[in-house]
Motif scaffolding. Structure first.
Motif, PDB file in Angstrom:
ATOM      1  N   ALA A  63      74.697  65.919  23.541  1.00 51.77           N
ATOM      2  CA  ALA A  63      75.424  67.144  23.201  1.00 51.77           C
ATOM      3  C   ALA A  63      76.868  67.043  23.657  1.00 51.77           C
ATOM      4  N   VAL A  77      76.622  72.548  25.886  1.00 53.78           N
ATOM      5  CA  VAL A  77      75.454  73.420  25.807  1.00 53.78           C
ATOM      6  C   VAL A  77      75.940  74.833  26.123  1.00 53.78           C
ATOM      7  N   VAL A 136      73.721  74.463  20.963  1.00 56.43           N
ATOM      8  CA  VAL A 136      74.335  73.175  21.267  1.00 56.43           C
ATOM      9  C   VAL A 136      75.514  72.921  20.340  1.00 56.43           C
ATOM     10  N   ASN A 169      72.920  69.570  13.130  1.00 54.90           N
ATOM     11  CA  ASN A 169      72.210  70.758  12.687  1.00 54.90           C
ATOM     12  C   ASN A 169      71.232  70.399  11.574  1.00 54.90           C
ATOM     13  N   ALA A 172      68.295  68.663  13.136  1.00 50.47           N
ATOM     14  CA  ALA A 172      67.433  69.638  13.827  1.00 50.47           C
ATOM     15  C   ALA A 172      66.594  70.437  12.832  1.00 50.47           C
ATOM     16  N   PHE A 188      62.748  68.443  19.000  1.00 48.84           N
ATOM     17  CA  PHE A 188      64.181  68.143  19.022  1.00 48.84           C
ATOM     18  C   PHE A 188      64.647  68.317  20.461  1.00 48.84           C
ATOM     19  N   VAL A 230      67.411  67.666  23.568  1.00 50.07           N
ATOM     20  CA  VAL A 230      68.837  67.480  23.819  1.00 50.07           C
ATOM     21  C   VAL A 230      69.029  66.985  25.250  1.00 50.07           C
ATOM     22  N   PRO A 286      69.706  77.741  19.300  1.00 49.26           N
ATOM     23  CA  PRO A 286      68.653  77.450  20.285  1.00 49.26           C
ATOM     24  C   PRO A 286      67.242  77.440  19.695  1.00 49.26           C
ATOM     25  N   VAL A 307      66.005  73.919  19.102  1.00 52.48           N
ATOM     26  CA  VAL A 307      65.917  72.998  20.235  1.00 52.48           C
ATOM     27  C   VAL A 307      64.572  73.193  20.936  1.00 52.48           C
ATOM     28  N   SER A 308      63.847  72.105  21.132  1.00 49.59           N
ATOM     29  CA  SER A 308      62.546  72.173  21.816  1.00 49.59           C
ATOM     30  C   SER A 308      62.699  72.109  23.327  1.00 49.59           C
ATOM     31  N   PHE A 338      65.652  70.907  26.694  1.00 49.69           N
ATOM     32  CA  PHE A 338      66.878  70.326  27.251  1.00 49.69           C
ATOM     33  C   PHE A 338      66.490  69.471  28.438  1.00 49.69           C
ATOM     34  N   PRO A 353      65.289  76.229  26.080  1.00 53.47           N
ATOM     35  CA  PRO A 353      66.584  76.816  25.717  1.00 53.47           C
ATOM     36  C   PRO A 353      66.803  78.204  26.323  1.00 53.47           C
TER      37      PRO A 353
END
Length: 145
Positions: A12, A15, A21, A28, A31, A41, A43, A104, A107-108, A110, A119
């Motif tokens: 990234a 964040v 992100v 994008n 994702a 996904f 990050v 967010p 996103v699975s 971070f 997230p």
């Protein structure tokens, strides 16, 4: 091909406080494809990439624009110029952004130097690093003001 992938792992640029992100352009779309095929996904970002700003602030999402020549050969680009009118204004406007915003919800997980986080937890992690006194966002003065 993404349906054959077990996990997507990306870096990234920043964040955001809501868990969104700022990532290199195209992330994008990656994702969205990962979500469509139920692929996690993930990050990766160091704590120095955490940003206390929220993306609904328009001053935050200013994007770097790269040269259109990265996308078009000069010969192709010159074909899109209107030289007949004498103004030389392009018939085609090319925008080449440097970054994408990944929300967010795509996103699975971070992974930071402090461990793995959802997230929804990023705002709390950012609060550990920043206080409200650390950040003052001011609008830039324009030439007419």
């Amino acid at each position: 091909m993404i349906s054959r992938v077990n996990m997507v792992i990306v870096g990234a640029h920043a964040v955001m406080a809501n868990g969104g992100v700022i990532a290199p352009v195209g992330m994008n779309l990656v994702a969205l494809a990962a979500q469509k095929h139920a692929v996690p996904f993930v990050v990766l970002a160091g704590s120095h990439k955490l940003c206390p700003l929220y993306p609904h602030n328009p001053e935050v999402l200013l994007n770097e624009l790269r040269s259109p020549s990265e996308l078009l050969d000069f010969g192709e680009f010159s074909d899109c110029m209107d030289f007949g009118s004498g103004s030389g204004s392009p018939l085609l406007h090319v925008v080449n952004p440097a970054f994408d915003y990944v929300p967010p919800k795509l996103v699975s997980l971070f992974i930071t130097d402090t461990g793995g986080h959802n997230p929804s937890y990023m705002y709390r992690l950012i609060a550990d690093y920043y206080s409200a006194d650390d950040l003052v966002v001011q609008r830039r003065a324009t030439a007419g003001n």
